[in-house]
Design an enzyme around this catalytic site. Structure first.
Site: not given
Ligand SMILES: *[C@@H]1O[C@H](CO)[C@@H](O)[C@H](O)[C@H]1NC(C)=O
Ligand SMILES: *[C@@H]1O[C@H](CO)[C@@H](O)[C@H](O)[C@H]1NC(C)=O
Ligand SMILES: *[C@@H]1O[C@H](CO)[C@@H](O)[C@H](O)[C@H]1NC(C)=O
Ligand SMILES: *[C@@H]1O[C@H](CO)[C@@H](O)[C@H](O)[C@H]1NC(C)=O
Ligand SMILES: *[C@@H]1O[C@H](CO)[C@@H](O)[C@H](O)[C@H]1NC(C)=O
Ligand SMILES: *[C@@H]1O[C@H](CO)[C@@H](O)[C@H](O)[C@H]1NC(C)=O
Ligand SMILES: *[C@@H]1O[C@H](CO)[C@@H](O)[C@H](O)[C@H]1NC(C)=O
Ligand SMILES: *[C@@H]1O[C@H](CO)[C@@H](O)[C@H](O)[C@H]1NC(C)=O
Ligand SMILES: *[C@@H]1O[C@H](CO)[C@@H](O)[C@H](O)[C@H]1NC(C)=O
Length: 824
Positions: A513-514, A516-517, A519-520, A632
């Site tokens: 999906l993308g 992250g801070g 890892g994937p 964040d």
């Protein structure tokens, strides 16, 4: 006769020579436009002025030495002159008159406020305290007890040494009233003074209603302003005796300029002149929290900003209406769990760290002891509570309340003690439950960070133990774990690595999906058909481990419909994963920043998304058991479920605050440019107010469909915030709105939201509302304060980003979460 006298007086008047500074006016003089009276040390000046944007003219007093004209007193605040032909004179009777010289009419005078001792040789004098007095010439004693003084008739400013309150002998009540607006000194909505219906207390009123009660003086401080401490700049006192009841503050170093002003918005601010900056710096007096709202929790209810919801019934009390209480309608307050019946067995339970209830209708005696006080209260069945009126030293005096106790607040420190009447059986049951809670209490005082690390360690230990057992039994792990280490239940289910592998198709690229801070992030489908999102910690990342722990700690205990839900975790060997509910509509950024998909979110959808995010943030800041600063908050960290409900995600950067901590400093600034508040990006200072700043940016982005950071206006090079600020000031804020919203917008809502957004991005954190106020502002229609200048409104970019973070995929990758190590 007196008319005759003033006509004679008028004929005798001479004109003040304009050449040199004078500090007095005598009964044969006349003060015209452009002439002033100056105090001996040239601190203050009295004369005619006209407010910035007004064509009206007034007589007033202002600071002589400073560049900004700061009016501290106005004579004819409600009866302005419309031209410059005014004349100020002092009559032989010692009455100050302001006349319109074009028609001779008196527009203002002190006639109704002077004591009527007919004087023989009156003098008007401006003192260096900012007080203008009229006294009998030739006798200095008369300066102490003047015929008239301006400080008895305050405008909107209380200067050092002036008294706010009652003089019981003269009957004069000194209070101050806000200006109507910054340009109009006429009586405004708000006033502040001492209420003496009972034990004297300081309050701010809006019209006739109490807006904020600073509370009674307890010998050390005002009970409702527990954060006002002794300090090296000014001292303050509250005098209650036979003659007077007043509040006063004094400067420790008289060369400082300070004033206490009730602003047109109703905000009471203490301003200090900073010579270097040539401006007034505010020391804001806290009065904008939900709990500062008068009687918000009703009778016998107590307001606590650290609790969720903020209102609770005092021990021994229960909601008067459970149904209304549940819907956060606290107006009916609480009642005795066991009603009182004037039985001699009734007694008093001790409550600590409170703001004392409203003292209207209370009774006091300043020499009685606490024991005498208790006896006195006990003897009278309508006496509901008592305490010492003076907590200084060992405590003295007696303060009694009758009937309902209203406007109580629980504070973290510097609160007061109150003894409240309860029935005998209620006292017994409290006694019993105290016994059994003794051990629990010890647990509660263990610092929260320690508790959290114990929880984390025990998750892992328990996990190992439990996994072995489960594997022997061949079952899937149980969903609910109990942490045996304390009274804490953590509901953090564990997943087998094999389950996750299967669900994500061996972490197939197609499922990604993308990033992250740390890892994937992958999409997965469990065997039962449930869709999940799996955040996998990159094995090489060391920084990631901290964030992983942080996220577990932050989110495992949070449950709110506007926070993404953590379903569980998976820890196996070097693999560490967090399993979330899957959000089928993914990131909000995929909608609002995309020219085609932005049409899918019409105004009402965006409005409810903004409200949802605010509620999620409220839960983090005030309503959950921990106070969490997200750090964040940005559009790509807002995920949308199938029904377009927004959920805040990505707690990798979040910080947990202890009970009453409100601000912290870090030398590792993490966050995303464009969303970071100036004090955070610059000084590493983060607080709930830095999250509010990010929320404001987010709000403006959702309204406009533009990115704050990417946006640079063609003409003025402002970023989105600056652009919004400019449009708002020109009254054109509708131009900010995303064109794709077209007809769906509700104009008044849009304008209000942009206004709220601008309040959130104000440069100074103390100016920004907290999220509780934001929600109240979003949901109501009352007037809003005008926003002050926003922080960072000239597009500014820095390119030392070192790390990226988005919850799911983003349309573009130029929005990075950055880490800056401040060299300090
Ligand atoms: C006051 O002084 C200003 C500047 O010296 C002058 O322009 C103005 O005409 C004066 N006004 C009156 C009423 O004398
Ligand atoms: C007051 O005057 C200033 C400067 O002339 C102007 O920018 C501002 O818009 C005015 N404010 C109001 C409320 O008229
Ligand atoms: C003084 O008080 C009287 C009676 O209360 C009132 O009629 C009069 O208008 C007042 N005068 C001024 C100048 O306020
Ligand atoms: C003011 O004058 C009235 C009547 O002339 C008189 O009754 C009253 O005592 C005077 N008050 C003072 C304070 O002198
Ligand atoms: C406050 O400070 C002033 C000036 O230093 C001093 O005169 C006064 O006694 C002080 N008052 C109190 C209550 O400490
Ligand atoms: C008072 O403040 C002024 C200006 O800040 C400073 O120069 C002076 O030394 C101070 N005086 C005392 C007694 O602290
Ligand atoms: C206050 O209490 C003391 C001691 O009980 C008593 O002597 C005094 O008269 C009381 N004062 C008032 C104003 O009631
Ligand atoms: C109890 O106190 C109230 C309020 O001060 C008073 O009206 C009432 O008379 C008192 N009752 C007794 C029995 O003293
Ligand atoms: C309050 O108590 C302190 C310490 O006993 C004492 O110095 C002070 O005078 C008391 N204040 C009043 C108003 O009684």
């Amino acid at each position: 006769m007196s008319k005759m006298m003033s006509i004679i007086g008028f004929l005798l008047l001479s004109i003040i020579p304009p050449t040199h500074a004078i500090d007095t006016i005598s009964s044969n003089q006349i003060l015209r436009y452009n002439q002033t009276i100056i105090s001996p040390q040239e601190t203050f000046e009295l004369g005619f002025f006209n407010p910035r944007n007004s064509t009206n003219h007034y007589v007033g007093i202002w600071y002589k030495k400073i560049s900004t004209k700061s009016i501290v007193w106005v004579a004819n605040r409600n009866t302005p002159l419309t031209h410059t032909s005014g004349e100020l004179t002092l009559t032989l009777q010692g009455v100050l008159l302001l006349r319109d010289s074009t028609n001779g009419k008196v527009v203002w005078s002190t006639v109704n406020s002077s004591s009527n001792s007919s004087s023989r040789n009156p003098i008007g004098k401006l003192l260096d305290t900012g007080n203008f007095i009229i006294y009998e010439e030739g006798d200095n004693i008369h300066q102490e007890d003047p015929i008239w003084q301006s400080s008895d008739f305050l405008t909107d400013t209380l200067l050092p040494g002036m008294k706010l309150g009652w003089d019981k002998i003269t009957g004069i009540e000194k209070h101050f009233t806000s200006w109507k607006s910054d340009d109009d000194p006429a009586y405004g909505e708000f006033s502040s003074g001492v209420d003496t219906r009972g034990y004297p207390q300081l309050m701010i009123r809006e019209g006739h209603n109490i807006k904020f009660r600073a509370g009674p003086w307890n010998g050390l401080r005002l009970s409702g302003v527990s954060n006002l401490r002794p300090n090296p700049v000014f001292n303050f006192t509250f005098v209650v005796n036979q003659r007077e009841a007043y509040y006063q503050y004094n400067l420790v170093n008289a060369s400082i300029l300070m004033r206490l002003v009730l602003q047109p918005s109703g905000r009471l601010v203490r301003l200090v002149w900073i010579d270097g900056k040539q401006e007034w710096n505010p020391i804001v007096i806290r009065q904008n929290e939900l709990c500062d709202q008068y009687a918000v929790c009703g009778p016998f209810g107590s307001c606590n900003m650290d609790k969720s919801p903020v209102c609770e019934c005092l021990e021994g009390f229960e909601p008067t209406s459970f149904d209304q209480w549940k819907t956060t309608d606290w107006s009916q307050g609480c009642r005795h769990t066991i009603p009182l019946d004037c039985n001699p067995g009734e007694g008093f339970n001790k409550y600590s760290n409170l703001k004392l209830p409203d003292t209207q209708g209370s009774w006091y005696n300043q020499t009685m002891t606490l024991v005498e006080c208790e006896n006195m209260c006990k003897r009278n069945c309508s006496c509901s509570a008592y305490t010492n009126s003076n907590t200084s030293g060992t405590g003295s005096g007696c303060l009694l309340w009758f009937g309902d106790l209203i406007d109580i607040r629980t504070v973290a420190e510097n609160g007061d003690t109150l003894y409240i009447r309860l029935s005998a059986s209620e006292l017994d049951s409290i006694e019993n439950s105290r016994g059994s809670n003794a051990r629990r209490k010890v647990w509660v005082i263990v610092p929260i960070t320690f508790v959290v690390s114990v929880i984390l360690v025990s998750i892992c230990l328990f996990h190992r133990f439990y996994r072995k057992k489960q594997q022997q039994e061949g079952n899937e792990p149980r969903r609910h774990l109990e942490n045996r280490n304390g009274n804490e239940d953590i509901e953090l289910p564990l997943f087998y690595f094999s389950t996750i592998l299967k669900a994500t198709n061996n972490f197939s690229v197609n499922n990604k999906l993308g990033e992250g801070g740390y890892g994937p992030v992958y999409k997965g489908v469990l065997e039962d058909g449930h869709e999940i999102a799996v955040k996998r910690l990159a094995k090489t990342s060391t920084q990631g481990i901290n964030e992983f722990k942080n996220e577990v700690i932050s989110i495992s205990k949070l449950q709110h419909r506007n926070l993404v839900k953590l379903l569980g975790c998976c820890i196996e060997g070097a693999e560490k994963m967090l399993i979330y509910e899957y959000m089928s509509n993914k990131g909000l950024d995929l909608f609002i920043f995309d020219k085609t998909r932005s049409h899918l979110l019409d105004w009402s959808a965006r409005y409810s998304i903004i409200n949802g995010i605010a509620r999620g943030l409220l839960y983090l800041h005030h309503d959950s058991r921990l106070r969490i600063i997200h750090r964040d908050l940005k559009v790509s960290n807002i995920l949308l479920d199938a029904d377009m409900n927004p959920k805040i995600s990505d707690f990798g950067m979040a910080k947990i605050f202890k009970g009453n901590q409100i601000e912290a400093n870090t030398n590792r600034v993490v966050g995303t440019y464009g969303y970071m508040a100036p004090e955070y990006a610059g000084d590493g200072l983060f607080s709930i107010k830095s999250d509010v700043y990010s929320f404001g940016v987010l709000l403006l982005e959702i309204m406009s469909g533009e990115k704050n950071r990417g946006f640079i206006h063609k003409e003025h090079y402002n970023n989105l915030i600056g652009h919004a600020w400019g449009l708002h000031n020109e009254g054109k804020s509708l131009q900010l709105v995303d064109k794709s919203l077209a007809e769906s917008i509700n104009i008044s809502q849009v304008q209000r939201l942009i206004h709220v957004g601008l309040l959130c991005v104000q440069r100074f954190p103390e100016d920004r509302p907290n999220i509780t106020s934001v929600i109240m502002m979003l949901g109501s229609e009352g007037p809003l304060h005008p926003p002050n200048e926003p922080g960072f409104y000239i597009g500014k970019t820095k390119q030392d980003a070192t790390e990226s973070s988005n919850s799911y995929e983003t349309s573009s990758n130029n929005e990075l979460t950055v880490t800056i190590l401040n060299g300090r």
